[in-house]
Design a protein around this motif. Structure first.
Motif, PDB file in Angstrom:
ATOM      1  N   VAL A  50      40.010  31.380  40.898  1.00  0.00           N
ATOM      2  CA  VAL A  50      41.471  31.486  40.897  1.00  0.00           C
ATOM      3  C   VAL A  50      41.922  32.883  41.316  1.00  0.00           C
ATOM      4  N   PHE A  51      41.412  33.924  40.656  1.00  0.00           N
ATOM      5  CA  PHE A  51      41.948  35.250  40.977  1.00  0.00           C
ATOM      6  C   PHE A  51      41.422  35.781  42.310  1.00  0.00           C
ATOM      7  N   LYS A  52      40.219  35.353  42.743  1.00  0.00           N
ATOM      8  CA  LYS A  52      39.742  35.846  44.036  1.00  0.00           C
ATOM      9  C   LYS A  52      40.410  35.101  45.187  1.00  0.00           C
ATOM     10  N   ALA A  53      40.702  33.813  45.005  1.00  0.00           N
ATOM     11  CA  ALA A  53      41.503  33.113  46.018  1.00  0.00           C
ATOM     12  C   ALA A  53      42.873  33.769  46.129  1.00  0.00           C
ATOM     13  N   LEU A  54      43.435  34.162  44.996  1.00  0.00           N
ATOM     14  CA  LEU A  54      44.723  34.859  44.984  1.00  0.00           C
ATOM     15  C   LEU A  54      44.643  36.162  45.775  1.00  0.00           C
ATOM     16  N   LEU A  55      43.582  36.932  45.564  1.00  0.00           N
ATOM     17  CA  LEU A  55      43.447  38.215  46.257  1.00  0.00           C
ATOM     18  C   LEU A  55      43.235  38.024  47.755  1.00  0.00           C
ATOM     19  N   PHE A  56      42.424  37.047  48.135  1.00  0.00           N
ATOM     20  CA  PHE A  56      42.203  36.819  49.561  1.00  0.00           C
ATOM     21  C   PHE A  56      43.462  36.310  50.256  1.00  0.00           C
ATOM     22  N   LEU A  57      44.204  35.446  49.589  1.00  0.00           N
ATOM     23  CA  LEU A  57      45.448  34.974  50.188  1.00  0.00           C
ATOM     24  C   LEU A  57      46.491  36.092  50.246  1.00  0.00           C
ATOM     25  N   SER A  58      46.460  36.991  49.275  1.00  0.00           N
ATOM     26  CA  SER A  58      47.338  38.171  49.328  1.00  0.00           C
ATOM     27  C   SER A  58      46.951  39.057  50.508  1.00  0.00           C
ATOM     28  N   SER A  77      39.413  43.175  37.050  1.00  0.00           N
ATOM     29  CA  SER A  77      38.965  44.301  36.221  1.00  0.00           C
ATOM     30  C   SER A  77      38.690  43.896  34.782  1.00  0.00           C
ATOM     31  N   GLY A  78      39.063  42.677  34.417  1.00  0.00           N
ATOM     32  CA  GLY A  78      38.802  42.217  33.050  1.00  0.00           C
ATOM     33  C   GLY A  78      39.811  42.709  32.046  1.00  0.00           C
ATOM     34  N   VAL A  79      41.058  42.899  32.478  1.00  0.00           N
ATOM     35  CA  VAL A  79      42.108  43.387  31.580  1.00  0.00           C
ATOM     36  C   VAL A  79      42.684  42.207  30.798  1.00  0.00           C
ATOM     37  N   PRO A  80      42.768  42.304  29.467  1.00  0.00           N
ATOM     38  CA  PRO A  80      43.361  41.206  28.686  1.00  0.00           C
ATOM     39  C   PRO A  80      44.873  41.182  28.881  1.00  0.00           C
ATOM     40  N   PRO A  81      45.487  39.996  28.755  1.00  0.00           N
ATOM     41  CA  PRO A  81      44.920  38.686  28.394  1.00  0.00           C
ATOM     42  C   PRO A  81      44.681  37.782  29.594  1.00  0.00           C
ATOM     43  N   LEU A  82      44.403  38.349  30.783  1.00  0.00           N
ATOM     44  CA  LEU A  82      44.222  37.525  31.964  1.00  0.00           C
ATOM     45  C   LEU A  82      42.883  36.788  31.909  1.00  0.00           C
ATOM     46  N   ASN A  83      42.740  35.783  32.787  1.00  0.00           N
ATOM     47  CA  ASN A  83      41.576  34.909  32.677  1.00  0.00           C
ATOM     48  C   ASN A  83      40.244  35.642  32.845  1.00  0.00           C
ATOM     49  N   GLY A  84      40.224  36.650  33.717  1.00  0.00           N
ATOM     50  CA  GLY A  84      38.975  37.375  33.945  1.00  0.00           C
ATOM     51  C   GLY A  84      38.456  38.086  32.713  1.00  0.00           C
ATOM     52  N   PHE A  85      39.356  38.483  31.821  1.00  0.00           N
ATOM     53  CA  PHE A  85      38.935  39.187  30.605  1.00  0.00           C
ATOM     54  C   PHE A  85      38.057  38.294  29.738  1.00  0.00           C
ATOM     55  N   PHE A  86      38.474  37.063  29.514  1.00  0.00           N
ATOM     56  CA  PHE A  86      37.768  36.181  28.581  1.00  0.00           C
ATOM     57  C   PHE A  86      36.376  35.807  29.098  1.00  0.00           C
ATOM     58  N   THR A  87      36.277  35.500  30.385  1.00  0.00           N
ATOM     59  CA  THR A  87      34.973  35.092  30.911  1.00  0.00           C
ATOM     60  C   THR A  87      34.027  36.286  31.062  1.00  0.00           C
ATOM     61  N   LYS A  88      34.578  37.438  31.440  1.00  0.00           N
ATOM     62  CA  LYS A  88      33.723  38.628  31.513  1.00  0.00           C
ATOM     63  C   LYS A  88      33.243  39.039  30.126  1.00  0.00           C
ATOM     64  N   GLU A  89      34.094  38.874  29.145  1.00  0.00           N
ATOM     65  CA  GLU A  89      33.714  39.192  27.774  1.00  0.00           C
ATOM     66  C   GLU A  89      32.533  38.332  27.340  1.00  0.00           C
ATOM     67  N   LEU A 139      48.668  30.399  41.982  1.00  0.00           N
ATOM     68  CA  LEU A 139      47.413  31.057  41.616  1.00  0.00           C
ATOM     69  C   LEU A 139      47.652  32.234  40.667  1.00  0.00           C
ATOM     70  N   ALA A 140      48.760  32.948  40.873  1.00  0.00           N
ATOM     71  CA  ALA A 140      49.084  34.059  39.975  1.00  0.00           C
ATOM     72  C   ALA A 140      49.350  33.553  38.559  1.00  0.00           C
ATOM     73  N   VAL A 141      50.076  32.446  38.453  1.00  0.00           N
ATOM     74  CA  VAL A 141      50.334  31.846  37.132  1.00  0.00           C
ATOM     75  C   VAL A 141      49.026  31.374  36.507  1.00  0.00           C
ATOM     76  N   GLY A 142      48.167  30.764  37.321  1.00  0.00           N
ATOM     77  CA  GLY A 142      46.861  30.340  36.814  1.00  0.00           C
ATOM     78  C   GLY A 142      46.034  31.505  36.319  1.00  0.00           C
ATOM     79  N   THR A 143      46.136  32.636  37.002  1.00  0.00           N
ATOM     80  CA  THR A 143      45.406  33.831  36.574  1.00  0.00           C
ATOM     81  C   THR A 143      45.966  34.374  35.265  1.00  0.00           C
ATOM     82  N   LEU A 144      47.268  34.368  35.136  1.00  0.00           N
ATOM     83  CA  LEU A 144      47.907  34.875  33.921  1.00  0.00           C
ATOM     84  C   LEU A 144      47.616  33.998  32.706  1.00  0.00           C
ATOM     85  N   LEU A 145      47.631  32.691  32.908  1.00  0.00           N
ATOM     86  CA  LEU A 145      47.518  31.760  31.783  1.00  0.00           C
ATOM     87  C   LEU A 145      46.134  31.135  31.645  1.00  0.00           C
ATOM     88  N   GLY A 146      45.232  31.490  32.546  1.00  0.00           N
ATOM     89  CA  GLY A 146      43.915  30.865  32.523  1.00  0.00           C
ATOM     90  C   GLY A 146      43.148  31.095  31.239  1.00  0.00           C
TER      91      GLY A 146
END
Length: 657
Positions: free
Chosen positions: A328-336, A374-386, A448-455
């Motif tokens: 989700v977040f990497k598709a967001l970055l590539f599309l950005s 970067s794994g900043v909470p509370p975004l989706n990357g934080f929980f999976t990286k943790e 995708l941004a909403v998915g990243t925020l609420l994932g």
């Protein structure tokens, strides 16, 4: 039914695209429709989840589809993100004239990718594995008139073939010793015959090397940065969100077979952790808009492999769940990045800057993507990286150390990329003309941004879906994550935000300059491979000159000379026999008979042979027209044949039922 629709419909759409794709709008609508049906079918499977195995076909020829948590989860990720990118593509590719080819391979890829993750056996997996690889090659080199794009496609194709050869060898090895391609039955065979562990270890490592190639892990990682020559939509779909995850999926899928082999898991964990660190260091100095994200993708895939290779429940959950977060977040970055490229036509980060004011929406969603990376909470990357970090602490401290350093570097290069693209003043005329994209590109970015925020809120649901029990995030875990983020963020702030330190301060000395050049050249790994290839070509030419020309040709010349000498002696003997006085009459009669034999030979035997030859030449002249050299035509013919074969099997299966 839905487990077949989600991959058969896009494949059917691919076949229809050349037929109706002479006009742009029908091709766009067809792609959006077929990929939408795929996404809807996958979501229906998720909402009405029931584990099982579905087969269609005849005895000896069946298509098996496995609907378990992992396959449905991967199918949902692949199809839903594909739908968003199909929508984005309508605007992004609006001025491209080769849209028929683009949408053909786009749908072929979606169908193949979903079929890959739904396959119930290794052979089916490998077939669709090769199909997604073909689509990747075709779409990397989509702008084939550009030499760098053509070379990048060929490089990806050849590099991944090394991994695929190992993958196929591993499949054959396991089949030869178990008599089956089924994941489940192969696993049972290993449990029933512990004496096969050594052989299964070799087979498992060979299969993992297929994943190394497809997911761009060391030492076969070199193709993915160059793959950024393709359209940004391709980079987002194939080389960030889906296909490169196929290797991670394969590792997660084959855990059920090889979980009793700790050496297999350890090799995967070390390979992933090392690759993650290696790619992160290269991302810190790269100045290409999309290549930074490509190195980041390699690094994040390494984290997934490292977690899965630990062979503990927490690691399996972390690696598997990170597939979703990262997609989700990497598709967001590539599309950005695609939006930036679409507006400015710039790839060089050093020529950008000042786009925050001109592209506020793109900047906002890019910031969300970098925070998640970067794994900043509370975004989706934080929980999976943790989960990954926690699993590495419990599973292997060396893996943890590599992951921790990688995570620090990830924060650094992520915020470096953000600052160079969007902050400060514009550093070129092109950057001064940046603007946010139109509606069809904005919708996928926002979703995708909403998915990243609420994932992050889906982690509990995912745990229940996969039936894993995970502990909550501890205070120690939060402090550790904070330390990692802070360690990476401080130098990024000093170099690129406050400008307290000049970015080139570390490269001014001899040692710093050498390290910088080494990182910028990718540790000279490409140069090493190129040197090996050139050396092999040089050795081959030398062998040709000395062995072929000097030895083999010399031997042939010697034989010819001996034959000539022997022929001269034979002629003398014939003259003596046939033209001596006692044999002239007999020789004359023999000549007359020989003349008749010659006429029979030329008239009948040679005539028949030449007649057959002319027929074959005529057929060859007609058949060679099929060999056009156009890859798309070959793929179309193969796809049509495969589609009709599957349709025949489905019809006969229903008749038999």
């Amino acid at each position: 039914m839905y487990e077949f629709l989600n991959w058969l419909v896009p494949l059917a759409g691919a076949l229809l695209t050349p037929v109706i794709g002479r006009r742009r709008r029908p091709a766009e609508v067809l792609a959006l429709l077929t990929v939408g049906v795929s996404a809807a079918s996958s979501l229906i499977l998720l909402l009405n989840f029931e584990e099982g195995l579905s087969t269609l076909g005849l005895p000896g020829l069946t298509f098996g589809v496995r609907t378990d948590a992992l396959s449905v989860y991967m199918a949902v990720i692949a199809s839903t993100i594909s739908f968003l990118i199909a929508l984005y593509s309508i605007e992004y590719m609006a001025k491209d004239s080769a849209y028929t080819r683009y949408y053909f391979f786009f749908q072929l890829f979606v169908g193949s990718m979903v079929a890959l993750v739904m396959a119930d056996n290794l052979l089916q997996t490998f077939i669709f594995w090769e199909m997604v690889g073909l689509c990747s090659y075709a779409l990397i080199g989509y702008w084939y008139r550009k030499a760098s794009a053509s070379r990048a496609g060929l490089k990806a194709f050849l590099t991944t073939r090394l991994g695929d050869t190992a993958f196929l060898t591993g499949i054959v090895l396991l089949y030869a010793n178990t008599g089956t391609f089924s994941y489940e039955k192969i696993s049972e065979a290993l449990l029933e015959n512990p004496s096969l562990q050594g052989l299964f270890l070799v087979g498992g490592l060979l299969i993992f090397w297929g994943a190394v190639g497809k997911s761009a892990q060391f030492p076969l990682h070199v193709w993915l940065p160059d793959a950024m020559e393709g359209p940004s939509t391709v980079s987002a779909l194939i080389h960030a969100a889906t296909m490169v995850k196929a290797g991670v999926y394969l590792a997660a899928r084959t855990v059920e077979i090889f979980h009793v082999l700790p050496q297999w898991g350890l090799y995967i964990a070390y390979t992933g952790a090392f690759t993650a660190l290696l790619a992160a260091t290269m991302a810190t100095v790269n100045n290409d808009l999309k290549r930074v994200l490509a190195y980041s993708t390699i690094s994040q895939l390494g984290l997934m492999f490292a977690a899965i290779g630990l062979l503990i429940e927490e690691g399996l959950a972390g690696g598997t769940f990170h597939i979703f977060s990262h997609a989700v977040f990497k598709a967001l970055l590539f599309l950005s990045a695609g939006a930036v490229l679409h507006a400015t036509r710039l790839n060089d980060l050093r020529k950008m800057g000042g786009l925050r004011r001109k592209m506020p929406l793109t900047f906002a969603v890019s910031l969300i993507g970098i925070l998640a990376l970067s794994g900043v909470p509370p975004l989706n990357g934080f929980f999976t990286k943790e989960l990954i970090i926690s699993a590495s602490i419990h599973g292997n401290l060396l893996v943890f150390a590599l992951i921790a350093v990688t995570s620090m570097l990830t924060v650094f290069y992520g915020f470096r990329w953000l600052a160079l693209v969007y902050l400060g003043d514009a550093r070129s005329r092109e950057a001064e003309h940046g603007h946010d994209p139109g509606l069809l590109m904005k919708i996928p970015l926002v979703v995708l941004a909403v998915g990243t925020l609420l994932g992050g809120v889906t982690m509990g649901s995912l745990s229940s879906f996969f039936e894993v029990r995970l502990e909550g995030i501890s205070v120690v875990g939060l402090l550790l994550s904070g330390a990692i983020i802070g360690t990476g963020l401080v130098p990024a702030y000093l170099f690129y935000y406050s400008r307290t330190l000049a970015p080139d301060i570390l490269t001014r000395g001899r040692l710093g300059g050498s390290i910088y050049r080494m990182l910028a050249r990718g540790y000279y790994i490409d140069d090493l491979y190129l040197g090996f290839v050139k050396g092999f070509i040089g050795v081959s030419r030398a062998a040709y000159a000395r062995i072929e020309n000097a030895v083999i040709d010399g031997f042939n010349y010697l034989l010819a000379l001996l034959a000539k000498l022997a022929g001269g002696e034979l002629n003398t003997l014939v003259e003596h026999v046939f033209f001596s006085r006692g044999t002239i009459r007999a020789g004359g009669r023999a000549i007359i008979m020989g003349d008749g034999a010659i006429k029979f030979d030329f008239g009948v035997i040679d005539g028949a042979v030449n007649g057959v030859m002319r027929v074959l030449l005529g057929l060859g002249e007609r058949l060679r027209r099929v060999q056009t050299g156009v890859l798309e035509q070959y793929v179309f013919i193969v796809s049509v044949a495969a589609f009709f074969l599957m349709s025949l099997v489905l019809v006969l299966s229903f008749i038999g039922a």
